[in-house]
Enzyme design. Structure first.
Site, PDB file in Angstrom:
ATOM      1  N   THR A 220       1.052  -8.077  -5.735  1.00 41.33           N
ATOM      2  CA  THR A 220       1.355  -6.673  -6.036  1.00 41.33           C
ATOM      3  C   THR A 220       2.130  -5.945  -4.938  1.00 41.33           C
ATOM      4  OG1 THR A 220      -0.532  -6.519  -7.488  1.00 41.33           O
ATOM      5  CG2 THR A 220       0.245  -4.451  -6.540  1.00 41.33           C
TER       6      THR A 220
HETATM    7  P1  AMP Z   1      -3.643  -7.609  -6.811  1.00 43.70           P
HETATM    8  O1  AMP Z   1      -3.792  -7.829  -8.269  1.00 43.70           O
HETATM    9  O2  AMP Z   1      -4.791  -8.127  -6.044  1.00 43.70           O
HETATM   10  O3  AMP Z   1      -2.341  -8.078  -6.247  1.00 43.70           O
HETATM   11  O4  AMP Z   1      -3.706  -6.026  -6.567  1.00 43.70           O
HETATM   12  C1  AMP Z   1      -3.573  -5.066  -7.569  1.00 43.70           C
HETATM   13  C2  AMP Z   1      -4.394  -3.866  -7.204  1.00 43.70           C
HETATM   14  O5  AMP Z   1      -3.784  -3.125  -6.147  1.00 43.70           O
HETATM   15  C3  AMP Z   1      -4.494  -2.855  -8.324  1.00 43.70           C
HETATM   16  O6  AMP Z   1      -5.520  -3.176  -9.234  1.00 43.70           O
HETATM   17  C4  AMP Z   1      -4.789  -1.570  -7.603  1.00 43.70           C
HETATM   18  O7  AMP Z   1      -6.175  -1.328  -7.569  1.00 43.70           O
HETATM   19  C5  AMP Z   1      -4.296  -1.819  -6.181  1.00 43.70           C
HETATM   20  N1  AMP Z   1      -3.236  -0.872  -5.816  1.00 43.70           N
HETATM   21  C6  AMP Z   1      -2.095  -0.635  -6.484  1.00 43.70           C
HETATM   22  N2  AMP Z   1      -1.346   0.305  -5.880  1.00 43.70           N
HETATM   23  C7  AMP Z   1      -2.034   0.690  -4.783  1.00 43.70           C
HETATM   24  C8  AMP Z   1      -1.795   1.621  -3.741  1.00 43.70           C
HETATM   25  N3  AMP Z   1      -0.670   2.362  -3.709  1.00 43.70           N
HETATM   26  N4  AMP Z   1      -2.723   1.715  -2.765  1.00 43.70           N
HETATM   27  C9  AMP Z   1      -3.849   0.955  -2.794  1.00 43.70           C
HETATM   28  N5  AMP Z   1      -4.134   0.059  -3.749  1.00 43.70           N
HETATM   29  C10 AMP Z   1      -3.250  -0.084  -4.741  1.00 43.70           C
HETATM   30 ZN    ZN Z   2       0.256  -6.567  -9.371  1.00 45.04          ZN
HETATM   31 ZN    ZN Z   3      -3.405  -8.510  -9.795  1.00 44.81          ZN
END
Ligand code: AMP
Ligand code: ZN
Ligand code: ZN
Length: 434
Positions: free
Chosen positions: A96
């Site tokens: 992400t």
């Molecule tokens: P991942 O699937 O582990 O790569 O991460 C995705 C998660 O990142 C999402 O479910 C959000 O909860 C978190 N996320 C997205 N944007 C932000 C942000 N700007 N600050 C903190 N966490 C975020």
């Molecule tokens: Zn993502």
């Molecule tokens: Zn994810």
């Protein structure tokens, strides 16, 4: 929008990934992007487009083929009236934070510095953890120039309804309007915030905006990409998108509004049956794990380089490891010193973990993961664009997400900062460009 399951699973995933100790439709033109005509220049494209506003929407974890499930009618209508890419190829690793920042800088993670969701800068002393606002707000982590900083520098107001990096003063500049990330802030409230910005007096109204939804990604991790829960969540996010489009219509703004809807990566099914247990391979006292998950990073303890090489760099089932400097060139990953000396990548559907974590969490393992080789079909992401600058009913071939940034800069008519993208990619999409 509340999560369908307040769920232990997201928390446990977070621990796994963040804690090293534990570890359209109706696309008339399938002919695809035509090669750019030599006489075409971007200035000739600019002369034919008069966009006033640009909104970049991200639906986190929206796999390219979700669009064909028939559960996102509002997005399908946008695609039918605009441009849809077969897919958007994420940058590696297909995570992400690296990819959201690539979308707004046009730089590979290797070049913008957000090389993972969890990073060690200067050894263990300095850490970036995506879920810790005190680190994400620290501008030193964020290299390059995100599009909102470019917009502000060119005198255009920008506003971010969440986006990784938007809470940091990158190069000393923040979006005019921004909010600290808050999962509890509902999808409708996010849309209404964007519409509220459009209701501001002209002098205060932003020209560039972002809008971010994480719900599809979260549900995909909890239930798997093929689950009915993902379909239901796709429907909910699509309804929120419809609320946005209706709000633009009600304000008479549709013909002044360019909308670019993307995702950061796709998702593939994962299971506790498909884990690689690091302790079975290497003595974790002699080699320290910086990250586990799909992309694991290892640092040999002092004097343990040869041991680390001998144990990790040999062939493994369902996992491949490289020295940072020997990662295949197609990943564009390995020159940044923030990347650990040894990087291991799980095979699609597999996860790298450790024995302690696995024992404690075998019952609530995630059912969907991403981060894998960015060339595999399940990692493919979404690209749909519509508005006055875009052709209608056009389908273009898959392209790299580093190419989105030059398009955004073009739509805002600002000089793009140095980037890794190909400015020719947009030619097949824009009106007056062929
Ligand atoms: P991942 O699937 O582990 O790569 O991460 C995705 C998660 O990142 C999402 O479910 C959000 O909860 C978190 N996320 C997205 N944007 C932000 C942000 N700007 N600050 C903190 N966490 C975020
Ligand atoms: Zn993502
Ligand atoms: Zn994810």
């Amino acid at each position: 929008m509340p999560s369908l399951r307040p769920a232990p699973a997201p928390l446990l995933r977070l621990l796994l990934l963040a804690c090293p100790a534990l570890l359209l439709v109706a696309c008339a033109n399938h002919a695809s992007r035509a090669p750019a005509q030599p006489e075409q220049t971007l200035s000739s494209v600019a002369a034919t487009t008069e966009p006033d506003y640009l909104l970049l929407v991200s639906i986190d974890g929206f796999r390219a083929d979700y669009l064909d499930r028939g559960v996102t009618p509002r997005l399908a209508t946008l695609a039918a009236g605009g441009v849809r890419a077969e897919a958007l190829r994420p940058a590696f690793p297909s995570l992400t934070f690296p990819n959201h920042y690539t979308l707004v800088t046009g730089l590979y993670p290797d070049h913008h510095g957000i090389v993972h969701n969890r990073i060690e800068g200067d050894g263990e002393k300095s850490k970036f953890v995506y879920s810790d606002a005190s680190t994400t707000a620290d501008a030193r982590w964020w290299g390059g120039e995100p599009i909102w900083v470019g917009a502000e520098r060119h005198g255009l107001r920008s506003a971010t309804m969440f986006w990784p990096g938007s809470d940091a003063a990158i190069g000393g500049v923040r979006p005019t309007y921004w909010k600290p990330f808050d999962r509890e802030f509902s999808a409708d409230a996010r849309v209404d915030t964007v519409l509220g910005w459009l209701d501001l007096p002209d002098a205060q109204r932003p020209r560039f905006m972002t809008l971010y939804f994480e719900q599809v990604d979260r549900t995909g991790h909890d239930y798997g990409p093929g689950s009915p829960e993902v379909d239901a969540m796709l429907g909910q996010v699509d309804t929120a998108l419809g609320r946005l489009v209706d709000g633009l219509d009600a304000r008479g703004l549709r013909d002044k509004f360019n909308l670019v809807v993307v995702s950061d990566h796709g998702l593939t099914g994962s299971s506790v049956q498909r884990t690689i247990v690091a302790d079975d391979i290497v003595d974790l006292q002699r080699v320290r794990a910086v990250t586990y998950g799909v992309v694991a990073g290892f640092v040999p303890a002092p004097g343990q380089q040869r041991y680390a090489d001998a144990t990790l760099l040999k062939p493994h089932d369902h996992m491949q490891c490289w020295r940072r400097t020997q990662i295949p060139a197609r990943f564009h990953y390995g020159s940044n010193p923030r990347i650990p000396p040894i990087v291991c990548l799980a095979a699609p559907g597999w996860m790298i973990t450790n024995a302690t974590w696995l024992k404690e969490h075998a019952d609530d393992f995630s059912r969907g993961e991403h981060g894998y080789d960015n060339a595999i079909p399940d990692m493919r992401a979404l690209f749909v664009a519509s508005g006055p600058a875009f052709r209608r009913g056009v389908r273009v071939p898959e392209f790299d997400n580093v190419d989105v940034y030059p398009l955004l800069a073009h739509l805002l008519r600002i000089k793009p900062a140095h980037n890794d993208g190909n400015a020719q990619t947009m030619h097949g999409m824009l009106r007056g460009a062929r």
